[in-house]
Structure formats: C-alpha cells, structure tokens
Scaffold this motif. Sequence first.
Motif, short mmCIF file in Angstrom:
data_model
loop_
_atom_site.label_atom_id
_atom_site.label_comp_id
_atom_site.label_asym_id
_atom_site.label_seq_id
_atom_site.Cartn_x
_atom_site.Cartn_y
_atom_site.Cartn_z
N VAL A 1 0.84 -1.20 0.00
CA VAL A 1 0.00 0.00 0.00
C VAL A 1 0.88 1.24 0.00
O VAL A 1 1.84 1.34 0.77
CB VAL A 1 -0.92 0.03 1.24
CG1 VAL A 1 -1.79 1.29 1.25
CG2 VAL A 1 -1.81 -1.21 1.28
N THR A 2 0.56 2.21 -0.88
CA THR A 2 1.26 3.50 -0.87
C THR A 2 0.27 4.60 -0.50
O THR A 2 -0.90 4.55 -0.86
CB THR A 2 1.89 3.83 -2.24
OG1 THR A 2 0.87 3.95 -3.24
CG2 THR A 2 2.89 2.76 -2.65
N GLN A 3 0.78 5.60 0.22
CA GLN A 3 -0.07 6.73 0.61
C GLN A 3 -0.44 7.60 -0.58
O GLN A 3 -1.53 8.16 -0.63
CB GLN A 3 0.66 7.61 1.63
CG GLN A 3 0.52 7.21 3.07
CD GLN A 3 1.14 8.24 3.98
OE1 GLN A 3 2.35 8.25 4.15
NE2 GLN A 3 0.33 9.10 4.55
N TYR A 4 0.48 7.72 -1.54
CA TYR A 4 0.32 8.70 -2.62
C TYR A 4 0.38 8.03 -3.98
O TYR A 4 0.91 6.91 -4.12
CB TYR A 4 1.39 9.79 -2.49
CG TYR A 4 1.35 10.47 -1.15
CD1 TYR A 4 0.27 11.29 -0.80
CD2 TYR A 4 2.34 10.25 -0.20
CE1 TYR A 4 0.21 11.90 0.44
CE2 TYR A 4 2.29 10.85 1.04
CZ TYR A 4 1.22 11.68 1.36
OH TYR A 4 1.15 12.26 2.60
N PRO A 5 -0.15 8.69 -5.03
CA PRO A 5 -0.17 8.09 -6.37
C PRO A 5 1.24 7.81 -6.89
O PRO A 5 2.18 8.56 -6.63
CB PRO A 5 -0.85 9.18 -7.22
CG PRO A 5 -1.62 10.01 -6.25
CD PRO A 5 -0.82 10.00 -4.99
N LEU A 6 1.38 6.74 -7.63
CA LEU A 6 2.67 6.36 -8.22
C LEU A 6 2.78 6.98 -9.61
O LEU A 6 2.48 6.36 -10.63
CB LEU A 6 2.81 4.84 -8.27
CG LEU A 6 2.74 4.14 -6.92
CD1 LEU A 6 2.96 2.65 -7.06
CD2 LEU A 6 3.74 4.74 -5.93
N GLU A 7 3.24 8.23 -9.60
CA GLU A 7 3.40 9.01 -10.83
C GLU A 7 4.81 9.57 -10.88
O GLU A 7 5.40 9.89 -9.84
CB GLU A 7 2.39 10.16 -10.87
CG GLU A 7 0.94 9.71 -10.78
CD GLU A 7 -0.02 10.87 -10.56
OE1 GLU A 7 0.48 11.98 -10.21
OE2 GLU A 7 -1.23 10.68 -10.72
N GLY A 8 5.38 9.72 -12.08
CA GLY A 8 6.72 10.29 -12.23
C GLY A 8 7.75 9.49 -11.44
O GLY A 8 7.77 8.26 -11.48
N ASP A 9 8.59 10.20 -10.69
CA ASP A 9 9.62 9.53 -9.90
C ASP A 9 9.05 8.65 -8.80
O ASP A 9 9.73 7.74 -8.30
CB ASP A 9 10.56 10.57 -9.26
CG ASP A 9 11.53 11.17 -10.26
OD1 ASP A 9 11.68 10.59 -11.37
OD2 ASP A 9 12.14 12.22 -9.95
N ASN A 10 7.80 8.90 -8.41
CA ASN A 10 7.20 8.11 -7.34
C ASN A 10 6.89 6.66 -7.75
O ASN A 10 6.45 5.87 -6.91
CB ASN A 10 5.91 8.77 -6.85
CG ASN A 10 6.19 9.87 -5.84
OD1 ASN A 10 7.30 10.00 -5.34
ND2 ASN A 10 5.17 10.65 -5.52
N LYS A 11 7.11 6.32 -9.02
CA LYS A 11 6.90 4.93 -9.45
C LYS A 11 8.22 4.25 -9.82
O LYS A 11 8.22 3.22 -10.50
CB LYS A 11 5.92 4.87 -10.63
CG LYS A 11 6.39 5.58 -11.88
CD LYS A 11 5.35 5.47 -12.99
CE LYS A 11 5.81 6.18 -14.26
NZ LYS A 11 4.79 6.10 -15.33
N HIS A 12 9.34 4.82 -9.35
CA HIS A 12 10.67 4.32 -9.73
C HIS A 12 10.84 2.83 -9.48
O HIS A 12 11.38 2.09 -10.32
CB HIS A 12 11.74 5.11 -8.97
CG HIS A 12 13.15 4.70 -9.30
ND1 HIS A 12 13.79 5.12 -10.44
CD2 HIS A 12 14.02 3.89 -8.64
CE1 HIS A 12 15.01 4.61 -10.48
NE2 HIS A 12 15.18 3.86 -9.40
N TYR A 13 10.38 2.34 -8.32
CA TYR A 13 10.59 0.94 -7.96
C TYR A 13 9.39 0.06 -8.28
O TYR A 13 9.36 -1.12 -7.90
CB TYR A 13 10.93 0.82 -6.47
CG TYR A 13 12.32 1.30 -6.13
CD1 TYR A 13 13.45 0.72 -6.71
CD2 TYR A 13 12.52 2.35 -5.23
CE1 TYR A 13 14.72 1.16 -6.42
CE2 TYR A 13 13.80 2.79 -4.92
CZ TYR A 13 14.89 2.19 -5.52
OH TYR A 13 16.16 2.63 -5.22
N LEU A 14 8.42 0.58 -9.00
CA LEU A 14 7.24 -0.21 -9.35
C LEU A 14 7.60 -1.51 -10.07
O LEU A 14 6.98 -2.55 -9.82
CB LEU A 14 6.29 0.64 -10.20
CG LEU A 14 4.92 0.05 -10.49
CD1 LEU A 14 4.19 -0.29 -9.20
CD2 LEU A 14 4.09 1.03 -11.32
#
Length: 222
Positions: free
Chosen positions: A33-46
């Motif tokens: 679970v992530t608190q925030y949307p996985l967009e841009g750099d926030n999805k690096h480890y997806l």
Amino acid sequence: VVLTHALPPGGAERQWCYLAGELKRMGHNVDFVTQYPLEGDNKHYLPLLARDGVRLTELAQREVGEQEMLAVAHSTLERIIAGDAAGMENPFGQQLRDLVELFARLKPRVVFAQLDSCNLIAATAGLLASVPQIVVSFRNYNPSRLSYLANDWFQPLYALISQSPSVLLTGNSRAANTTTSTRAGCPTATRCSSRHARASRSSAMPSSPTRRATATCRTAMC
C-alpha cells in the motif's frame, strides 16, 4: 500489508519492495500500500513489485463509497489506546479513514510501515482496525534533528502508539532507535532496548553482489 509513502528512488523504499517480494516468496499473502499516487519519480521501484507479482493499492487513488467507510468518531486519538490524547487533531485527514477501511477489509495479521508519517498513519489505522501486530521502522536519524520534518504531532503520537502491545518499534540504527524511542516516551529504557526499538539488519536484501558486479555498477555510475 507492507506500507510506505510512494516508490521514489531511495534506500528505504527499495528495502520495502525487497521485503514485500521476499514475504511473497515465503508463501505469505502480501498487499503493498502507498499513501500517494505512483506518478513520475514516485513509481521508480514499481517494476520490482511487478516482477514479484505483489498486489498494489494506491491509497490516494481508491474510490471508497460512503457506505463502505468505517466511522472514525472524533478527530482525537483517545479511543485508540489508553492515554491523554485530548485535543490532538487527526493530522491525516481522509487518508486515515480510508486506511482504516482498507485494513478492515484486508484483515492483515501484520502491517509493516516505514518513515515517520507512514509509521504513524499505519499504527493509528491499524489500532482502530484491530490489526494484531503493527511493525514500524525508524529512520537512521531522530526526525526532530531534520528541519524539513519538524512538526508538533510526531512526538505525542509516537508516545501514544508506543504504549500499545500491538505496536513494535524497529530500526537498523541503535543510536537512532534510542534517541527516537526516548523522545517518543517509551515506558522504560529496558523496554526501548528490548521489545521496543529493536535494531534489525536489512535481511530482506538479495545476496551481496560479486566484486565484478560492483565494479560494473561503479563504472556505469561514473
């Protein structure tokens, strides 16, 4: 449940992906679970989660109907555990209510959280949803030493959750564990150094790379 804020480039975030993947390989039923949307750099480890087939929920993206939400009565935390929480406002807004509902639906046996804001929302929601065990992981530094993390609610909320037998405080730095747990007001120094604030090495990491692999990586980074 393994919870963090998002998946930007960073050691803590990478470790949580390794943890989720290893738990799944061990046969556990894992939700990330992530608190925030996985967009841009926030999805690096997806890709790490995709590789290991770990289920993912982005809390900010969930559409939760009013009838599905559990009522979180009042904006204080005095209903969670014993203690004087009068006047403490809910610092998480709608996300707290959504996470309580998610935990109630998933019924996890354990929630693993990391970094201060994630630790505190996970522990708060977990206690409200009667999760049996909530494991929170400290930073390598007491957050009060970092100006960009300065606020007036980390310390009192850590103090509250540390009183619950369902919450286990952990970290990989004994010094940071000691200062953070002392500031959080753990009941006794003995408790802080034993059940609370346990130092744990990063055991979920893959095996150590070979010298050749290390040299190749260094060359690529130069």
